[in-house]
Write a protein that holds these residues in place. Structure first.
Motif, PDB file in Angstrom:
ATOM      1  N   ASP A   1       5.348  61.311 112.348  1.00  0.00           N
ATOM      2  CA  ASP A   1       6.148  62.167 113.220  1.00  0.00           C
ATOM      3  C   ASP A   1       5.474  63.522 113.422  1.00  0.00           C
ATOM      4  OD1 ASP A   1       8.231  62.970 114.799  1.00  0.00           O
ATOM      5  OD2 ASP A   1       9.580  63.454 113.146  1.00  0.00           O
ATOM      6  N   GLY A   2       5.153  63.825 114.671  1.00  0.00           N
ATOM      7  CA  GLY A   2       4.603  65.138 114.988  1.00  0.00           C
ATOM      8  C   GLY A   2       3.179  65.370 114.549  1.00  0.00           C
ATOM      9  N   GLN A   3       2.425  64.312 114.227  1.00  0.00           N
ATOM     10  CA  GLN A   3       1.047  64.493 113.772  1.00  0.00           C
ATOM     11  C   GLN A   3       0.132  63.510 114.490  1.00  0.00           C
ATOM     12  OE1 GLN A   3       0.606  64.420 109.543  1.00  0.00           O
ATOM     13  NE2 GLN A   3      -1.466  65.211 109.562  1.00  0.00           N
ATOM     14  N   GLU A   4      -0.939  64.011 115.041  1.00  0.00           N
ATOM     15  CA  GLU A   4      -1.899  63.186 115.754  1.00  0.00           C
ATOM     16  C   GLU A   4      -2.625  62.274 114.767  1.00  0.00           C
ATOM     17  OE1 GLU A   4      -5.731  62.094 117.279  1.00  0.00           O
ATOM     18  OE2 GLU A   4      -5.535  63.788 115.913  1.00  0.00           O
ATOM     19  N   GLY A   5      -2.900  61.031 115.189  1.00  0.00           N
ATOM     20  CA  GLY A   5      -3.419  60.002 114.295  1.00  0.00           C
ATOM     21  C   GLY A   5      -4.734  60.351 113.625  1.00  0.00           C
ATOM     22  N   ILE A   6      -5.679  60.879 114.377  1.00  0.00           N
ATOM     23  CA  ILE A   6      -6.987  61.214 113.815  1.00  0.00           C
ATOM     24  C   ILE A   6      -6.848  62.335 112.795  1.00  0.00           C
ATOM     25  CG2 ILE A   6      -9.265  62.159 114.333  1.00  0.00           C
ATOM     26  CD1 ILE A   6      -9.037  59.292 115.192  1.00  0.00           C
ATOM     27  N   GLY A   7      -6.030  63.337 113.109  1.00  0.00           N
ATOM     28  CA  GLY A   7      -5.820  64.449 112.180  1.00  0.00           C
ATOM     29  C   GLY A   7      -5.248  63.983 110.858  1.00  0.00           C
ATOM     30  N   PHE A   8      -4.296  63.063 110.897  1.00  0.00           N
ATOM     31  CA  PHE A   8      -3.721  62.530 109.666  1.00  0.00           C
ATOM     32  C   PHE A   8      -4.783  61.813 108.840  1.00  0.00           C
ATOM     33  CE2 PHE A   8      -2.092  58.746 107.514  1.00  0.00           C
ATOM     34  CZ  PHE A   8      -1.237  59.318 106.586  1.00  0.00           C
ATOM     35  N   GLN A   9      -5.600  61.014 109.478  1.00  0.00           N
ATOM     36  CA  GLN A   9      -6.593  60.233 108.749  1.00  0.00           C
ATOM     37  C   GLN A   9      -7.650  61.113 108.087  1.00  0.00           C
ATOM     38  OE1 GLN A   9      -7.632  56.307 110.861  1.00  0.00           O
ATOM     39  NE2 GLN A   9      -6.493  57.450 112.413  1.00  0.00           N
ATOM     40  N   LYS A  10      -7.895  62.262 108.664  1.00  0.00           N
ATOM     41  CA  LYS A  10      -8.867  63.188 108.065  1.00  0.00           C
ATOM     42  C   LYS A  10      -8.350  63.769 106.750  1.00  0.00           C
ATOM     43  CE  LYS A  10     -11.326  64.610 112.251  1.00  0.00           C
ATOM     44  NZ  LYS A  10     -11.638  65.731 113.183  1.00  0.00           N
ATOM     45  N   GLN A  11      -7.028  63.698 106.527  1.00  0.00           N
ATOM     46  CA  GLN A  11      -6.447  64.225 105.289  1.00  0.00           C
ATOM     47  C   GLN A  11      -6.519  63.222 104.136  1.00  0.00           C
ATOM     48  OE1 GLN A  11      -5.370  67.364 105.048  1.00  0.00           O
ATOM     49  NE2 GLN A  11      -5.764  67.748 107.225  1.00  0.00           N
ATOM     50  N   LEU A  12      -6.785  61.956 104.438  1.00  0.00           N
ATOM     51  CA  LEU A  12      -6.810  60.925 103.397  1.00  0.00           C
ATOM     52  C   LEU A  12      -8.039  61.075 102.514  1.00  0.00           C
ATOM     53  CD1 LEU A  12      -5.726  57.946 105.665  1.00  0.00           C
ATOM     54  CD2 LEU A  12      -4.354  58.940 103.814  1.00  0.00           C
ATOM     55  N   LYS A  13      -7.885  60.733 101.238  1.00  0.00           N
ATOM     56  CA  LYS A  13      -8.990  60.867 100.279  1.00  0.00           C
ATOM     57  C   LYS A  13      -9.431  59.529  99.700  1.00  0.00           C
ATOM     58  CE  LYS A  13      -7.553  65.530  99.039  1.00  0.00           C
ATOM     59  NZ  LYS A  13      -7.038  66.437  97.980  1.00  0.00           N
ATOM     60  N   LEU A  14      -8.479  58.650  99.369  1.00  0.00           N
ATOM     61  CA  LEU A  14      -8.803  57.328  98.825  1.00  0.00           C
ATOM     62  C   LEU A  14      -8.938  56.293  99.939  1.00  0.00           C
ATOM     63  CD1 LEU A  14      -9.149  55.286  96.502  1.00  0.00           C
ATOM     64  CD2 LEU A  14      -6.640  55.151  96.366  1.00  0.00           C
ATOM     65  N   ILE A  15      -7.997  56.290 100.859  1.00  0.00           N
ATOM     66  CA  ILE A  15      -8.018  55.365 101.997  1.00  0.00           C
ATOM     67  C   ILE A  15      -9.022  55.888 103.015  1.00  0.00           C
ATOM     68  CG2 ILE A  15      -6.645  54.332 103.840  1.00  0.00           C
ATOM     69  CD1 ILE A  15      -4.163  54.842 102.008  1.00  0.00           C
ATOM     70  N   LYS A  16      -9.974  55.037 103.395  1.00  0.00           N
ATOM     71  CA  LYS A  16     -11.063  55.481 104.263  1.00  0.00           C
ATOM     72  C   LYS A  16     -10.808  55.124 105.718  1.00  0.00           C
ATOM     73  CE  LYS A  16     -13.996  57.029 101.112  1.00  0.00           C
ATOM     74  NZ  LYS A  16     -13.038  57.177 100.003  1.00  0.00           N
TER      75      LYS A  16
ATOM     76  N   LEU B   1     -11.168  45.179 108.950  1.00  0.00           N
ATOM     77  CA  LEU B   1      -9.990  45.005 108.100  1.00  0.00           C
ATOM     78  C   LEU B   1     -10.227  43.849 107.139  1.00  0.00           C
ATOM     79  CD1 LEU B   1      -8.035  42.307 109.253  1.00  0.00           C
ATOM     80  CD2 LEU B   1      -8.233  43.784 111.231  1.00  0.00           C
ATOM     81  N   GLY B   2      -9.276  43.657 106.227  1.00  0.00           N
ATOM     82  CA  GLY B   2      -9.271  42.470 105.378  1.00  0.00           C
ATOM     83  C   GLY B   2     -10.150  42.541 104.146  1.00  0.00           C
ATOM     84  N   GLY B   3     -10.701  43.714 103.827  1.00  0.00           N
ATOM     85  CA  GLY B   3     -11.561  43.830 102.659  1.00  0.00           C
ATOM     86  C   GLY B   3     -10.798  44.215 101.409  1.00  0.00           C
ATOM     87  N   LEU B   4     -11.537  44.434 100.333  1.00  0.00           N
ATOM     88  CA  LEU B   4     -10.941  44.817  99.053  1.00  0.00           C
ATOM     89  C   LEU B   4     -10.431  46.247  99.084  1.00  0.00           C
ATOM     90  CD1 LEU B   4     -13.652  43.323  96.659  1.00  0.00           C
ATOM     91  CD2 LEU B   4     -11.472  42.290  97.295  1.00  0.00           C
ATOM     92  N   GLU B   5     -11.052  47.078  99.931  1.00  0.00           N
ATOM     93  CA  GLU B   5     -10.703  48.488  99.989  1.00  0.00           C
ATOM     94  C   GLU B   5      -9.650  48.722 101.069  1.00  0.00           C
ATOM     95  OE1 GLU B   5     -14.925  47.483  99.237  1.00  0.00           O
ATOM     96  OE2 GLU B   5     -13.680  47.354 101.058  1.00  0.00           O
ATOM     97  N   SER B   6      -8.761  49.653 100.826  1.00  0.00           N
ATOM     98  CA  SER B   6      -7.795  50.052 101.848  1.00  0.00           C
ATOM     99  C   SER B   6      -8.489  50.954 102.862  1.00  0.00           C
ATOM    100  CB  SER B   6      -6.619  50.804 101.216  1.00  0.00           C
ATOM    101  OG  SER B   6      -5.863  49.940 100.398  1.00  0.00           O
ATOM    102  N   ILE B   7      -8.378  50.565 104.132  1.00  0.00           N
ATOM    103  CA  ILE B   7      -8.977  51.348 105.202  1.00  0.00           C
ATOM    104  C   ILE B   7      -7.968  51.490 106.342  1.00  0.00           C
ATOM    105  CG2 ILE B   7     -11.337  50.661 104.634  1.00  0.00           C
ATOM    106  CD1 ILE B   7     -11.225  48.684 106.956  1.00  0.00           C
ATOM    107  N   CYS B   8      -8.167  52.488 107.173  1.00  0.00           N
ATOM    108  CA  CYS B   8      -7.266  52.695 108.300  1.00  0.00           C
ATOM    109  C   CYS B   8      -8.086  53.011 109.544  1.00  0.00           C
ATOM    110  CB  CYS B   8      -6.274  53.815 108.002  1.00  0.00           C
ATOM    111  SG  CYS B   8      -7.052  55.405 107.681  1.00  0.00           S
ATOM    112  N   SER B   9      -7.446  52.868 110.683  1.00  0.00           N
ATOM    113  CA  SER B   9      -8.132  53.155 111.934  1.00  0.00           C
ATOM    114  C   SER B   9      -7.126  53.543 113.000  1.00  0.00           C
ATOM    115  CB  SER B   9      -8.941  51.937 112.406  1.00  0.00           C
ATOM    116  OG  SER B   9      -8.066  50.885 112.784  1.00  0.00           O
TER     117      SER B   9
END
Length: 364
Positions: free
Chosen positions: A288-303, A308-316
């Motif tokens: 809510d109220g946050q642009e998608g790319i900006g949110f993803q730049k705040q992530l530290k563990l999730i890359k 998709l479908g790998g052992l690591e959690s990733i987002c796009s």
């Protein structure tokens, strides 16, 4: 495949691209999709999908294009559900017209809306469930029955579910395609495609595949076979993590929308509960109220990363990756916003994943 020479536990890797042909039962050649490594992997995939036969390709799009160009030619028509993988939609847009093939994208994922699109020259129905990236659910059995009633070939992209969670052949679907890069490969280190289905149809596709040349090399086939040994363990852990994260995000005050078929409030939950044994590791959401790319730049563990479908959690951001070729109007028609984030859940400790999402959601 048994190691007849040394009795090793793993399949030998046949790197040869040249095989003897005199007094041999079959002419073996990698492009013919009949090397020992190809056959070993194909047999396992057929078993996983509870299908009569299978083939392995160099990519998911190689599998999809081989299917479509086997059964569709000049003057033919096909019906596709709404909400397809961006690569598939791009393929239809760029390739069908110049080959004299027409298609209709139904108004929804419902079998009734697909039936309304059927013409006299329709040859094939194509669905994808759960869909990419909105996790919409299609009633597989209803589409299979529609195809049988109208004497059409039914095809499903089963990538998001994986054969661990969903076996469409048992629900009447003729052909099941996968990007084997995803859950079948599972380690973010190979590119591959897979196809399973009815033996008669698979035999026809095999002939097309020989001409298209979308074969896979022996070393990658070996890695894919390695991965298939752990697919149930990986996917079951991923299912558990994804369900917990979906509930976490659904309850979070900063999250506007969560798309996950395991949530009781999901519009396809009832159908998904009928046709899936697990709800998978894919979900999407908007902050809510946050642009998608900006949110993803705040992530530290999730890359933030593609695929998709790998052992690591990733987002796009599908608007910038899987569905970028659709253009702004095409994405708007599909309901894919700039804010939409697609999350491929991995096998990490779920509390660590929650903590990473929480800190990103509450960042100023």
């Amino acid at each position: 495949m048994k190691d007849e020479l040394k009795k090793g536990i793993n399949s030998p890797i046949y790197t040869s691209t040249s095989f003897e042909f005199i007094d041999q039962e079959d002419t073996v050649y990698p492009r013919y999709l009949n090397t020992p490594n190809e056959k070993a992997v194909a047999e396992k995939i057929a078993s996983l999908e509870n299908a009569e036969s299978a083939l392995v390709f160099s990519s998911g799009m190689a599998a999809i294009s081989s299917v479509l160009f086997t059964f569709l030619g000049q003057g033919d028509h096909a019906v596709f559900q709404k909400g397809l993988y961006g690569g598939t939609s791009h393929f239809l847009e760029k390739e069908f017209e110049r080959f004299g093939i027409t298609c209709t994208v139904a108004a929804s994922q419902r079998a009734e809306d697909m039936e309304a699109c059927i013409r006299e020259n329709t040859r094939l129905l194509y669905i994808e469930t759960p869909s990419n990236p909105l996790l919409s659910i299609t009633d597989i059995q209803a589409v299979a029955e529609l195809a049988q009633k109208r004497r059409l070939i039914s095809v499903i992209d089963n990538t998001f579910a994986s054969p661990v969670n969903q076996q469409p052949a048992g629900l009447g679907i003729d052909l099941v395609v996968h990007s084997a890069t995803k859950y079948m490969g599972g380690h973010s280190d190979i590119l591959a495609g897979a196809l399973a289905g009815r033996a008669g149809l698979m035999k026809e596709i095999h002939q097309t595949a020989l001409n298209f040349g979308g074969s896979l090399n022996a070393n990658t086939l070996y890695l894919l076979e390695r991965s298939l040994k752990t697919i149930h363990v990986r996917v079951e852990r991923i299912n558990d993590n994804a369900m917990e994260l979906a509930h976490f995000l659904d309850m979070h005050p900063r999250v506007a929308q969560v798309n996950y078929p395991g949530l009781p409030g999901h519009p396809g939950h009832e159908i998904a509960s009928r046709q899936m044994t697990g709800f998978g590791g894919m979900l999407s959401f908007e902050v809510d109220g946050q642009e998608g790319i900006g949110f993803q730049k705040q992530l530290k563990l999730i890359k933030p990363s593609m695929s998709l479908g790998g052992l690591e959690s990733i987002c796009s951001s599908p608007a910038h990756t899987s569905h970028r070729h659709l253009g702004p109007e095409g994405r708007k028609a599909e309901g894919i916003s700039e804010e939409l984030i697609r999350l491929s859940v991995g096998i990490e400790d779920v509390e660590d994943l929650k903590a990473d999402l929480e800190q990103a959601l509450t960042s100023p």
